[in-house]
Design an enzyme around this catalytic site. Structure first.
Site, PDB file in Angstrom:
ATOM      1  N   ASP A   1      36.146  33.933  38.073  1.00 30.82           N
ATOM      2  CA  ASP A   1      36.610  32.847  37.194  1.00 30.82           C
ATOM      3  C   ASP A   1      35.466  32.059  36.569  1.00 30.82           C
ATOM      4  O   ASP A   1      35.603  30.874  36.259  1.00 30.82           O
ATOM      5  CB  ASP A   1      37.539  31.866  37.957  1.00 30.82           C
ATOM      6  CG  ASP A   1      38.654  32.592  38.675  1.00 30.82           C
ATOM      7  OD1 ASP A   1      39.237  33.495  38.062  1.00 30.82           O
ATOM      8  OD2 ASP A   1      38.918  32.270  39.843  1.00 30.82           O
TER       9      ASP A   1
ATOM     10  N   LYS B   1      33.764  34.935  32.310  1.00 34.78           N
ATOM     11  CA  LYS B   1      33.262  36.220  31.788  1.00 34.78           C
ATOM     12  C   LYS B   1      34.010  36.622  30.516  1.00 34.78           C
ATOM     13  O   LYS B   1      33.426  37.193  29.602  1.00 34.78           O
ATOM     14  CB  LYS B   1      33.426  37.327  32.835  1.00 34.78           C
ATOM     15  CG  LYS B   1      32.580  37.112  34.072  1.00 34.78           C
ATOM     16  CD  LYS B   1      32.858  38.150  35.132  1.00 34.78           C
ATOM     17  CE  LYS B   1      34.221  38.054  35.767  1.00 34.78           C
ATOM     18  NZ  LYS B   1      34.468  36.870  36.581  1.00 34.78           N
TER      19      LYS B   1
ATOM     20  N   GLY C   1      41.785  37.890  35.505  1.00 33.33           N
ATOM     21  CA  GLY C   1      42.440  37.166  34.419  1.00 33.33           C
ATOM     22  C   GLY C   1      41.355  36.602  33.523  1.00 33.33           C
ATOM     23  O   GLY C   1      40.743  35.590  33.843  1.00 33.33           O
TER      24      GLY C   1
HETATM   25  P1  IMP Z   1      42.621  40.943  45.654  1.00 33.12           P
HETATM   26  O1  IMP Z   1      41.552  41.330  44.704  1.00 33.12           O
HETATM   27  O2  IMP Z   1      43.940  40.646  45.008  1.00 33.12           O
HETATM   28  O3  IMP Z   1      42.742  41.910  46.799  1.00 33.12           O
HETATM   29  O4  IMP Z   1      42.185  39.536  46.329  1.00 33.12           O
HETATM   30  C1  IMP Z   1      41.084  39.427  47.223  1.00 33.12           C
HETATM   31  C2  IMP Z   1      40.353  38.097  47.018  1.00 33.12           C
HETATM   32  O5  IMP Z   1      39.729  38.103  45.748  1.00 33.12           O
HETATM   33  C3  IMP Z   1      41.266  36.871  47.038  1.00 33.12           C
HETATM   34  O6  IMP Z   1      40.530  35.785  47.574  1.00 33.12           O
HETATM   35  C4  IMP Z   1      41.526  36.611  45.558  1.00 33.12           C
HETATM   36  O7  IMP Z   1      41.859  35.262  45.293  1.00 33.12           O
HETATM   37  C5  IMP Z   1      40.172  36.980  44.975  1.00 33.12           C
HETATM   38  N1  IMP Z   1      40.262  37.429  43.573  1.00 33.12           N
HETATM   39  C6  IMP Z   1      40.702  38.605  43.112  1.00 33.12           C
HETATM   40  N2  IMP Z   1      40.607  38.657  41.779  1.00 33.12           N
HETATM   41  C7  IMP Z   1      40.080  37.497  41.392  1.00 33.12           C
HETATM   42  C8  IMP Z   1      39.711  36.964  40.118  1.00 33.12           C
HETATM   43  O8  IMP Z   1      39.822  37.606  39.058  1.00 33.12           O
HETATM   44  N3  IMP Z   1      39.171  35.714  40.119  1.00 33.12           N
HETATM   45  C9  IMP Z   1      38.981  35.009  41.262  1.00 33.12           C
HETATM   46  N4  IMP Z   1      39.303  35.460  42.469  1.00 33.12           N
HETATM   47  C10 IMP Z   1      39.853  36.697  42.543  1.00 33.12           C
END
Ligand code: IMP
Length: 426
Positions: free
Chosen positions: A18, A21, A45
């Site tokens: 976040d 990028k 996102g």
């Molecule tokens: P996952 O990628 O959904 O398995 O989540 C694993 C960890 O990465 C969690 O703490 C999420 O909140 C974090 N996470 C995954 N994608 C993002 C992102 O695009 N931005 C910030 N945190 C992320």
């Protein structure tokens, strides 16, 4: 805006994701020929603001808003096909023409609905705070050699047998995890049929396309997702995502060799945020955190969850410079700090009474560290209109200078708002 020195530039998050990028890639893509997403999936996102329109891109590269950029979803991505096509349709509805310039790797793995069920079931005990997008289970299946790739999906036959086996295995796992629901074979077969038709014309050996582009002297941007501290090897394990978010993952996930890459830009917020569980040494509390969250609009672009907020952590960014081999930094959201009279910066840690300049690999130790802060004067006026360094108040320039010194990499860009033009090239 694309750094003229580089033909193949990686843009990575240097904190916990976040960092902005999406905006950086959008700005740099103006003079790029090809933009590649190389890891992660619909957990990302990336927000891009163009005029008065805001786009949140989850799987489509942030270069898509520039009509001349070819956009590639590389082999390292785990593709959620339904949400991918929904994103594509949404762009088309907004007048963004993508036909002929979007390609998906036939080697990319596919996130299936059963991966999302497994993600939710694992969260009941693991409590990582995932985005629930099935990312972990899809990468587990890939490494376990029981994934489904885009090429498999697009085959004319044989998918039924594969899906029967995969669903059976997933249901055994769901039962073991005590999940209340089971994966449905028919739902999966319908999904395969629905998306295969749309994937066939856009699937490609994308590594070859990137290679050919580079050999033809084209400029390529490799767009990372999440951030270094969420890297499965270098992040705050186990509170990480399931891919290599650091620059080393870019060559693998884009299907090129590391020698093709000639620059790595690390994007950092002027402060720190994190979504999900796990250590965050410089996390602020109470009113200060609420203030940062409100001023920065710190709510997840994918899940809407409030982000945890704190001060700039130079130990983390210095670590990021090292593990990513950063050649430059882009500092974003400087304007969010405009109203603070003074701004603490975490310069190192104290761990069990000793000074510590590195990020401990043991997550429990990182949870115990106490940041050592240096407090810098704020500037208490708006930076949103600044377009060159000289436009910034002296205190803001001093703040950036200090971040650069502490991080050990030169600041190349400073972002002072969400719009494309709110950027300073240093
Ligand atoms: P996952 O990628 O959904 O398995 O989540 C694993 C960890 O990465 C969690 O703490 C999420 O909140 C974090 N996470 C995954 N994608 C993002 C992102 O695009 N931005 C910030 N945190 C992320």
């Amino acid at each position: 805006m694309f750094d003229r020195k580089h033909n193949c530039l990686v843009v990575v998050g240097a904190q916990w994701g976040d960092e902005g990028k999406g905006k950086l890639v959008d700005v740099l893509a103006e003079s790029a020929d090809c933009v590649v997403r190389y890891q992660g999936g619909a957990n990302a996102g990336h927000t891009v603001v163009v005029g008065d329109r805001q786009f949140v891109l989850h799987q489509i590269p942030s270069g898509i808003l520039h009509p001349n950029a070819t956009c590639i979803v590389g082999n390292g991505v785990v593709l959620d096909p339904d949400t991918f096509f929904a994103e594509l349709d949404e762009l088309a509805a907004q007048g963004i023409e993508v036909s002929g310039r979007l390609r998906v790797s036939d080697r990319a793995h596919v996130v299936m609905p059963y991966h999302k069920l497994l993600d939710a079931a694992s969260e009941r005990t693991q409590q990582i705070g995932t985005t629930g997008r099935g990312i972990g289970p899809a990468y587990e299946a890939k490494i376990g050699r029981r994934g489904v790739r885009v090429a498999d999906l697009c085959r004319a036959d044989g998918m039924r047998e594969i899906m029967v086996e995969r669903i059976d295995r997933a249901n055994q796992m769901l039962a073991m995890l005590g999940a209340p629901t089971r994966a449905d074979l028919d739902e999966h077969l319908q999904l395969v049929e629905r998306v295969a038709e749309r994937l066939r014309p856009i699937k490609a050996d994308t590594g070859l396309l990137v290679h050919q582009a580079l050999r033809a002297g084209k400029r390529v941007l490799l767009e990372g997702a999440q951030g270094a501290l969420l890297d499965v090897d270098h992040g705050t394990y186990p509170f990480v995502t399931s891919s290599n978010t650091t620059a080393g993952g870019a060559a693998i996930g884009a299907g090129i060799g590391p020698t093709d890459i000639d620059g790595v830009l690390g994007v950092v917020k002027a402060y720190t945020t994190r979504v999900g569980n796990g250590p965050l040494p410089t996390e602020a509390r109470g009113e200060v955190e609420a203030n940062l969250r409100e001023l920065g609009g710190e709510f997840g672009a994918t899940t809407g969850r409030p982000r945890r907020c704190g001060w700039f952590d130079a130990t983390v960014v210095r670590y990021s410079v090292r593990v990513n081999g950063l050649t430059g930094l882009a500092v974003t959201k400087l304007d969010v700090l405009d109203s603070f009279a003074s701004i603490p910066v975490g310069v190192r840690y104290r761990l069990d009474g000793e000074e510590c300049d590195e990020v401990p690999s043991d997550v429990e130790a990182l949870d115990r560290v106490e940041p050592v802060y240096e407090t810098l004067p704020g500037w208490e006026r708006s930076t949103e209109g600044a377009r060159k360094l000289a436009d910034l108040p002296p205190q803001a320039r001093a703040y950036l200078d200090r971040l650069q010194d502490l991080a050990g990499a030169p600041i190349r860009y400073v972002s002072v708002g969400t719009r494309r033009d709110q950027i300073i090239e240093c």
